[in-house]
Design an enzyme around this catalytic site. Structure first.
Site, PDB file in Angstrom:
ATOM      1  N   ILE A  48       0.855  -1.196   0.000  1.00 20.88           N
ATOM      2  CA  ILE A  48       0.000   0.000   0.000  1.00 20.88           C
ATOM      3  C   ILE A  48       0.890   1.245   0.000  1.00 20.88           C
ATOM      4  CG2 ILE A  48      -1.704   1.312   1.341  1.00 20.88           C
ATOM      5  CD1 ILE A  48      -2.921  -1.300   2.287  1.00 20.88           C
TER       6      ILE A  48
ATOM      7  N   CYS B 138       2.051   3.729   8.126  1.00 25.36           N
ATOM      8  CA  CYS B 138       1.596   2.617   7.267  1.00 25.36           C
ATOM      9  C   CYS B 138       2.404   1.342   7.514  1.00 25.36           C
ATOM     10  CB  CYS B 138       1.703   3.079   5.806  1.00 25.36           C
ATOM     11  SG  CYS B 138       1.115   1.899   4.602  1.00 25.36           S
TER      12      CYS B 138
ATOM     13  N   GLY C 229       3.526  -2.030   8.688  1.00 26.04           N
ATOM     14  CA  GLY C 229       2.752  -3.098   9.332  1.00 26.04           C
ATOM     15  C   GLY C 229       3.196  -4.465   8.866  1.00 26.04           C
ATOM     16  N   ILE C 230       3.051  -5.432   9.762  1.00 30.57           N
ATOM     17  CA  ILE C 230       3.389  -6.821   9.435  1.00 30.57           C
ATOM     18  C   ILE C 230       2.281  -7.727   9.965  1.00 30.57           C
ATOM     19  CG2 ILE C 230       5.892  -6.473   9.504  1.00 30.57           C
ATOM     20  CD1 ILE C 230       5.855  -7.732  12.361  1.00 30.57           C
TER      21      ILE C 230
ATOM     22  N   ASP D   2       0.299 -14.301  11.567  1.00 27.86           N
ATOM     23  CA  ASP D   2      -1.007 -14.926  11.820  1.00 27.86           C
ATOM     24  C   ASP D   2      -0.853 -16.317  12.437  1.00 27.86           C
ATOM     25  OD1 ASP D   2      -1.952 -12.668  10.557  1.00 27.86           O
ATOM     26  OD2 ASP D   2      -2.817 -13.702   8.837  1.00 27.86           O
TER      27      ASP D   2
ATOM     28  N   GLN E 298      -5.757 -13.699  14.109  1.00 31.73           N
ATOM     29  CA  GLN E 298      -5.044 -12.405  14.134  1.00 31.73           C
ATOM     30  C   GLN E 298      -5.268 -11.650  15.454  1.00 31.73           C
ATOM     31  OE1 GLN E 298      -6.109 -10.181  10.460  1.00 31.73           O
ATOM     32  NE2 GLN E 298      -3.942 -10.445   9.960  1.00 31.73           N
TER      33      GLN E 298
ATOM     34  N   TYR F  34      -2.655  -8.824  15.470  1.00 29.47           N
ATOM     35  CA  TYR F  34      -2.892  -7.793  14.440  1.00 29.47           C
ATOM     36  C   TYR F  34      -4.180  -7.017  14.732  1.00 29.47           C
ATOM     37  CZ  TYR F  34      -3.117  -6.068   9.556  1.00 29.47           C
ATOM     38  OH  TYR F  34      -3.167  -5.304   8.414  1.00 29.47           O
TER      39      TYR F  34
ATOM     40  N   VAL G  33      -6.665  -6.060   0.545  1.00 28.51           N
ATOM     41  CA  VAL G  33      -6.093  -5.340  -0.595  1.00 28.51           C
ATOM     42  C   VAL G  33      -5.103  -6.274  -1.295  1.00 28.51           C
ATOM     43  CG1 VAL G  33      -4.862  -3.243  -1.295  1.00 28.51           C
ATOM     44  CG2 VAL G  33      -6.232  -3.238   0.814  1.00 28.51           C
TER      45      VAL G  33
HETATM   46  N1  CAA Z   1     -13.620 -19.363  11.637  1.00 25.75           N
HETATM   47  C1  CAA Z   1     -13.644 -20.565  12.220  1.00 25.75           C
HETATM   48  N2  CAA Z   1     -12.698 -21.513  12.024  1.00 25.75           N
HETATM   49  C2  CAA Z   1     -11.693 -21.207  11.194  1.00 25.75           C
HETATM   50  C3  CAA Z   1     -11.600 -19.957  10.562  1.00 25.75           C
HETATM   51  C4  CAA Z   1     -12.616 -19.026  10.783  1.00 25.75           C
HETATM   52  N3  CAA Z   1     -12.617 -17.819  10.213  1.00 25.75           N
HETATM   53  N4  CAA Z   1     -10.468 -19.960   9.818  1.00 25.75           N
HETATM   54  C5  CAA Z   1      -9.869 -21.157   9.990  1.00 25.75           C
HETATM   55  N5  CAA Z   1     -10.608 -21.918  10.819  1.00 25.75           N
HETATM   56  C6  CAA Z   1     -10.333 -23.277  11.263  1.00 25.75           C
HETATM   57  C7  CAA Z   1      -9.732 -24.138  10.167  1.00 25.75           C
HETATM   58  O1  CAA Z   1     -10.754 -24.652   9.371  1.00 25.75           O
HETATM   59  C8  CAA Z   1      -9.010 -25.208  10.959  1.00 25.75           C
HETATM   60  O2  CAA Z   1      -9.960 -26.129  11.404  1.00 25.75           O
HETATM   61  P1  CAA Z   1      -9.569 -27.683  11.696  1.00 25.75           P
HETATM   62  O3  CAA Z   1      -8.488 -27.623  12.739  1.00 25.75           O
HETATM   63  O4  CAA Z   1     -10.849 -28.231  12.186  1.00 25.75           O
HETATM   64  O5  CAA Z   1      -9.106 -28.187  10.379  1.00 25.75           O
HETATM   65  C9  CAA Z   1      -8.504 -24.416  12.148  1.00 25.75           C
HETATM   66  O6  CAA Z   1      -9.307 -23.227  12.259  1.00 25.75           O
HETATM   67  C10 CAA Z   1      -7.059 -23.979  11.990  1.00 25.75           C
HETATM   68  O7  CAA Z   1      -6.584 -23.834  13.257  1.00 25.75           O
HETATM   69  P2  CAA Z   1      -5.025 -23.916  13.563  1.00 25.75           P
HETATM   70  O8  CAA Z   1      -4.839 -23.627  14.990  1.00 25.75           O
HETATM   71  O9  CAA Z   1      -4.433 -25.158  12.989  1.00 25.75           O
HETATM   72  O10 CAA Z   1      -4.524 -22.725  12.643  1.00 25.75           O
HETATM   73  P3  CAA Z   1      -3.182 -21.892  12.666  1.00 25.75           P
HETATM   74  O11 CAA Z   1      -2.798 -21.428  14.001  1.00 25.75           O
HETATM   75  O12 CAA Z   1      -2.173 -22.561  11.818  1.00 25.75           O
HETATM   76  O13 CAA Z   1      -3.688 -20.584  11.881  1.00 25.75           O
HETATM   77  C11 CAA Z   1      -4.398 -19.276  10.108  1.00 25.75           C
HETATM   78  C12 CAA Z   1      -4.441 -20.650  10.720  1.00 25.75           C
HETATM   79  C13 CAA Z   1      -2.949 -18.934   9.703  1.00 25.75           C
HETATM   80  C14 CAA Z   1      -4.866 -18.209  11.064  1.00 25.75           C
HETATM   81  C15 CAA Z   1      -5.269 -19.298   8.853  1.00 25.75           C
HETATM   82  O14 CAA Z   1      -6.600 -19.619   9.237  1.00 25.75           O
HETATM   83  C16 CAA Z   1      -5.310 -17.965   8.138  1.00 25.75           C
HETATM   84  O15 CAA Z   1      -4.393 -17.619   7.405  1.00 25.75           O
HETATM   85  N6  CAA Z   1      -6.384 -17.197   8.302  1.00 25.75           N
HETATM   86  C17 CAA Z   1      -6.546 -15.901   7.643  1.00 25.75           C
HETATM   87  C18 CAA Z   1      -6.079 -14.812   8.539  1.00 25.75           C
HETATM   88  C19 CAA Z   1      -6.244 -13.498   7.836  1.00 25.75           C
HETATM   89  O16 CAA Z   1      -7.325 -13.121   7.412  1.00 25.75           O
HETATM   90  N7  CAA Z   1      -5.145 -12.743   7.707  1.00 25.75           N
HETATM   91  C20 CAA Z   1      -5.186 -11.506   7.024  1.00 25.75           C
HETATM   92  C21 CAA Z   1      -3.817 -11.214   6.485  1.00 25.75           C
HETATM   93  S1  CAA Z   1      -3.837  -9.788   5.423  1.00 25.75           S
HETATM   94  C22 CAA Z   1      -4.055  -8.541   6.464  1.00 25.75           C
HETATM   95  O17 CAA Z   1      -3.963  -8.653   7.649  1.00 25.75           O
HETATM   96  C23 CAA Z   1      -4.322  -7.210   5.842  1.00 25.75           C
HETATM   97  C24 CAA Z   1      -5.570  -6.640   6.380  1.00 25.75           C
HETATM   98  O18 CAA Z   1      -5.502  -5.662   7.097  1.00 25.75           O
HETATM   99  C25 CAA Z   1      -6.852  -7.177   5.965  1.00 25.75           C
END
Ligand code: CAA
Length: 248
Positions: A16, A90, A92-93, A96, A152, A155, A188
């Site tokens: 960004i 801006c 940020g890291i 997750d 998060q 975050y 984004v």
């Molecule tokens: N609601 C409910 N359950 C969820 C879920 C949700 N939203 N997302 C994942 N799960 C579940 C999975 O299905 C999985 O279930 P099972 O264990 O039954 O298979 C479980 O949660 C995963 O749990 P873990 O403890 O094994 O997961 P982890 O600690 O390795 O973390 C994660 C997983 C990395 C958080 C992954 O879910 C992920 O990447 N999520 C997206 C996070 C996200 O949106 N990040 C944004 C980055 S960009 C940004 O931040 C910019 C911004 O400002 C928008």
């Protein structure tokens, strides 16, 4: 003496940040992009790339988690270019992980880089802005600071904290024409969202009423609205730019 105002963008060479630097240049500012010092070579290459595209942007290295290093950086920017009148926090890291696996290092890295940084930089330019009677500060938060996001805790806490910081400092700057606002992007298309696993990303995009992620330019438009000289009565606001994903 030129009356061009100096704008500092932390994390300016990022996804960004790069677009923000260009948009602020288009707004008539002299922009300086802060970068993380171990990335010096990349930052220099980035600067050359911007120049080739017609954008003459300064660069300044400092770890934004280090108050004294930030102070040194601001001193050198002020010597080379002049006082900072516009600041966009801006940098940020992400680190997750669900809470059960989130180590203290993951927590602290995100709080330090995404929240403590705003204090470290803002505190060291704020007094000058109030003395000169002009300042525009924009804190880049996130939809996930507004609604929370699974995986998060760090975050979301940092980004929610940023808007608390905005609301407090907005009141302190108000009588001196220093506005402080938050822009809260949704998802984004950047290197940061490229880190999300494809199946997770697909399920996120399904939750966005517009059915797609934002382009950085769509965020930059909200930021340059906040930094406009004429935008002098809006302060303490939180502008959501999220494709309708979170409306309140
Ligand atoms: N609601 C409910 N359950 C969820 C879920 C949700 N939203 N997302 C994942 N799960 C579940 C999975 O299905 C999985 O279930 P099972 O264990 O039954 O298979 C479980 O949660 C995963 O749990 P873990 O403890 O094994 O997961 P982890 O600690 O390795 O973390 C994660 C997983 C990395 C958080 C992954 O879910 C992920 O990447 N999520 C997206 C996070 C996200 O949106 N990040 C944004 C980055 S960009 C940004 O931040 C910019 C911004 O400002 C928008």
């Amino acid at each position: 003496m030129s009356d061009t105002k100096i704008a500092l963008v932390t994390g300016g060479t990022g996804g960004i940040g790069t677009t923000l630097c260009r948009a602020l240049t288009d707004q008539g500012r002299k922009v300086v992009a802060n970068y993380f010092p171990p990335e010096k070579e990349n930052a220099e290459a980035w600067q050359a790339e911007q120049k080739e595209a017609g954008y003459d942007i300064g660069i300044a290295g400092a770890d934004v988690t280090d108050y004294d290093a930030v102070g040194e950086m601001i001193k050198s920017i002020e010597e080379e270019f002049g006082p900072v009148s516009i600041l966009v926090n801006c940098a940020g890291i992400t680190r997750d992980k669900t809470l059960k696996g989130m180590t203290p290092d993951m927590w602290n890295a995100v709080i330090n880089t995404n929240l403590n940084s705003a204090y470290n930089v803002t505190r060291q330019v704020f007094l000058g802005m109030t003395e000169r009677g002009f300042g525009r500060i924009v804190n880049i938060s996130s939809i996930n600071g507004q609604k929370g996001q699974f995986g998060q805790a760090n975050y979301s806490a940092a980004k929610a904290g940023l808007h608390g910081f905005t609301m407090a400092v907005a009141q302190e700057g108000a009588r001196k024409n220093v506005t402080v606002n938050t822009v809260s992007p949704g998802y984004v298309e950047t290197d940061m969202t490229a880190l999300i696993a494809q199946e997770v990303l697909d399920s996120i995009i399904k939750q966005i009423p517009m059915g797609r992620m934002a382009q950085p330019e769509e965020i930059a438009l909200a930021v340059t609205f906040c930094t406009d000289d004429a935008n002098s009565f809006m302060t303490g606001a939180n502008l959501p730019v999220n494709g309708g994903m979170f409306i309140h």
